[in-house]
Design a protein around this motif. Structure first.
Motif, PDB file in Angstrom:
ATOM      1  N   PRO A 119      -3.924 -29.323   6.154  1.00 22.08           N
ATOM      2  CA  PRO A 119      -2.354 -28.915   6.424  1.00 22.08           C
ATOM      3  C   PRO A 119      -2.421 -27.670   7.363  1.00 22.08           C
ATOM      4  O   PRO A 119      -3.446 -26.737   7.013  1.00 22.08           O
ATOM      5  N   ALA A 120      -1.494 -27.694   8.239  1.00 19.45           N
ATOM      6  CA  ALA A 120      -1.341 -26.784   9.052  1.00 19.45           C
ATOM      7  C   ALA A 120      -1.305 -25.289   8.313  1.00 19.45           C
ATOM      8  O   ALA A 120      -0.465 -25.233   7.684  1.00 19.45           O
ATOM      9  N   ARG A 125       1.287 -23.816  11.901  1.00 17.36           N
ATOM     10  CA  ARG A 125       2.321 -24.485  11.842  1.00 17.36           C
ATOM     11  C   ARG A 125       3.605 -24.110  12.692  1.00 17.36           C
ATOM     12  O   ARG A 125       4.278 -24.726  13.479  1.00 17.36           O
ATOM     13  N   GLN A 126       3.585 -22.663  12.950  1.00 20.29           N
ATOM     14  CA  GLN A 126       4.588 -22.059  13.679  1.00 20.29           C
ATOM     15  C   GLN A 126       4.332 -22.140  15.139  1.00 20.29           C
ATOM     16  O   GLN A 126       5.306 -22.581  15.865  1.00 20.29           O
ATOM     17  N   LEU A 130       5.566 -27.573  13.412  1.00 17.71           N
ATOM     18  CA  LEU A 130       5.114 -28.324  12.473  1.00 17.71           C
ATOM     19  C   LEU A 130       5.971 -28.304  11.076  1.00 17.71           C
ATOM     20  O   LEU A 130       6.197 -27.153  10.822  1.00 17.71           O
ATOM     21  N   GLU A 131       6.175 -29.139  10.453  1.00 22.50           N
ATOM     22  CA  GLU A 131       6.634 -29.164   9.240  1.00 22.50           C
ATOM     23  C   GLU A 131       5.698 -28.448   7.895  1.00 22.50           C
ATOM     24  O   GLU A 131       4.344 -29.004   8.090  1.00 22.50           O
ATOM     25  N   GLU A 132       6.184 -28.063   6.992  1.00 22.20           N
ATOM     26  CA  GLU A 132       5.375 -27.624   6.126  1.00 22.20           C
ATOM     27  C   GLU A 132       4.609 -28.901   5.301  1.00 22.20           C
ATOM     28  O   GLU A 132       5.163 -29.741   5.020  1.00 22.20           O
ATOM     29  N   GLU A 134       2.408 -30.617   7.006  1.00 24.00           N
ATOM     30  CA  GLU A 134       1.795 -31.645   8.082  1.00 24.00           C
ATOM     31  C   GLU A 134       0.578 -31.405   8.282  1.00 24.00           C
ATOM     32  O   GLU A 134      -0.034 -30.428   8.605  1.00 24.00           O
ATOM     33  N   THR A 136      -3.288 -31.380  10.353  1.00 17.34           N
ATOM     34  CA  THR A 136      -3.694 -31.029  11.530  1.00 17.34           C
ATOM     35  C   THR A 136      -5.026 -31.471  11.702  1.00 17.34           C
ATOM     36  O   THR A 136      -5.726 -31.542  10.405  1.00 17.34           O
ATOM     37  N   TYR A 156      -6.995 -26.467  16.466  1.00 13.59           N
ATOM     38  CA  TYR A 156      -5.985 -26.965  15.990  1.00 13.59           C
ATOM     39  C   TYR A 156      -4.946 -28.330  16.710  1.00 13.59           C
ATOM     40  O   TYR A 156      -4.701 -27.652  17.583  1.00 13.59           O
ATOM     41  N   PRO A 158      -2.166 -31.412  16.237  1.00 15.35           N
ATOM     42  CA  PRO A 158      -1.233 -32.131  15.489  1.00 15.35           C
ATOM     43  C   PRO A 158      -2.251 -33.641  15.111  1.00 15.35           C
ATOM     44  O   PRO A 158      -2.685 -34.358  16.072  1.00 15.35           O
TER      45      PRO A 158
END
Length: 255
Positions: A119-120, A125-126, A130-132, A134, A136, A156, A158
């Motif tokens: 998870p990112a 994520r910022q 990306l969504e929480e 999500e 990578t 990283y 997506p």
């Protein structure tokens, strides 16, 4: 007549004297004398000696390796050029740019690579919008010179963009560069944003880079965007202050 300056404290005089001796190469390859020995030399207490040594630690000139003692930092900086990320790749298919450049300089260069799907983290994520939760794909590298870790390089992506790429998802070097692979996948980067923060390392960074106490690091975050301003790559580099010399090359155009 200017007012007279107060005499420096004894521990400052000790640090000043040791600094001169270190700069003259007196302790090259050997530890400094013990606290007890220095206390006898300067006719003072070990507490005062320790305060003088602490000044040199804060300057980054020496480090403490207990119980072995105090040592002079070995200086053999790597030249780091952030602008080389999109430069021409070396002709050898066996070496990436870092390994090729360091080998040419006579350094023994190597690296470790780990690839995982995670998870990112919040900072990634910022940057990648990306969504929480999500996922990578992350390529985590430690680059070494002469057997010593010199920097960490965590890239990283997506997961949905690269899950079909055997090169990015494999824990092996990509001599032609991950940026070229992204471009072939239809995600050519047109802009990279560089961010820099100077701070002290966290425990994970200390462990990965074998950082001695009192050593600051530079955190470099690079975010790559396509021409449509879609973020497709976030790279986090950790650069120890005692091993890296950063060089920026800026080309000026006449207007």
């Amino acid at each position: 007549m200017p007012p007279s300056q107060p005499s420096p404290s004894l521990y400052t005089r000790i640090s000043n004297d040791l600094r001169k001796r270190i700069n003259a190469g007196e302790f090259s390859g050997a530890p400094l004398p013990s606290e007890a020995s220095l206390a006898a030399t300067y006719k003072t207490s070990r507490i005062t000696v320790r305060k003088g040594l602490s000044e040199l630690i804060q300057e980054g000139l020496i480090y403490a390796d207990r119980p072995r003692g105090y040592f002079v930092r070995r200086r053999s900086p790597m030249i780091y050029r952030p602008q080389h990320g999109f430069g021409k790749q070396p002709p050898s298919p066996a070496l990436d740019r870092f390994l090729a450049e360091m080998t040419e300089l006579g350094r023994e260069a190597s690296q470790t690579i780990e690839v995982s799907v995670v998870p990112a983290p919040p900072i990634v994520r910022q940057r990648l919008e990306l969504e929480e939760g999500e996922l990578t794909a992350v390529r985590r590298r430690i680059r070494l010179l002469d057997g010593q870790p010199y920097l960490t390089n965590d890239s990283y992506y997506p997961y949905g963009l690269v899950k079909g790429s055997d090169e990015i998802m494999s824990p092996a070097d990509i001599p032609r560069g991950a940026n070229a692979v992204l471009a072939e996948l239809g995600h050519q980067q047109g802009l990279t944003v560089h961010e820099y923060e100077w701070r002290m390392p966290n425990p994970a960074e200390k462990a990965r880079l074998d950082i001695t106490p009192g050593t600051p690091v530079t955190e470099e975050i690079l975010t790559g965007y396509t021409a449509a301003e879609v973020p497709v790559r976030c790279v986090i580099n950790c650069l120890p202050g005692d091993r890296i010399k950063m060089v920026l090359e800026i080309e000026h155009t006449r207007t």
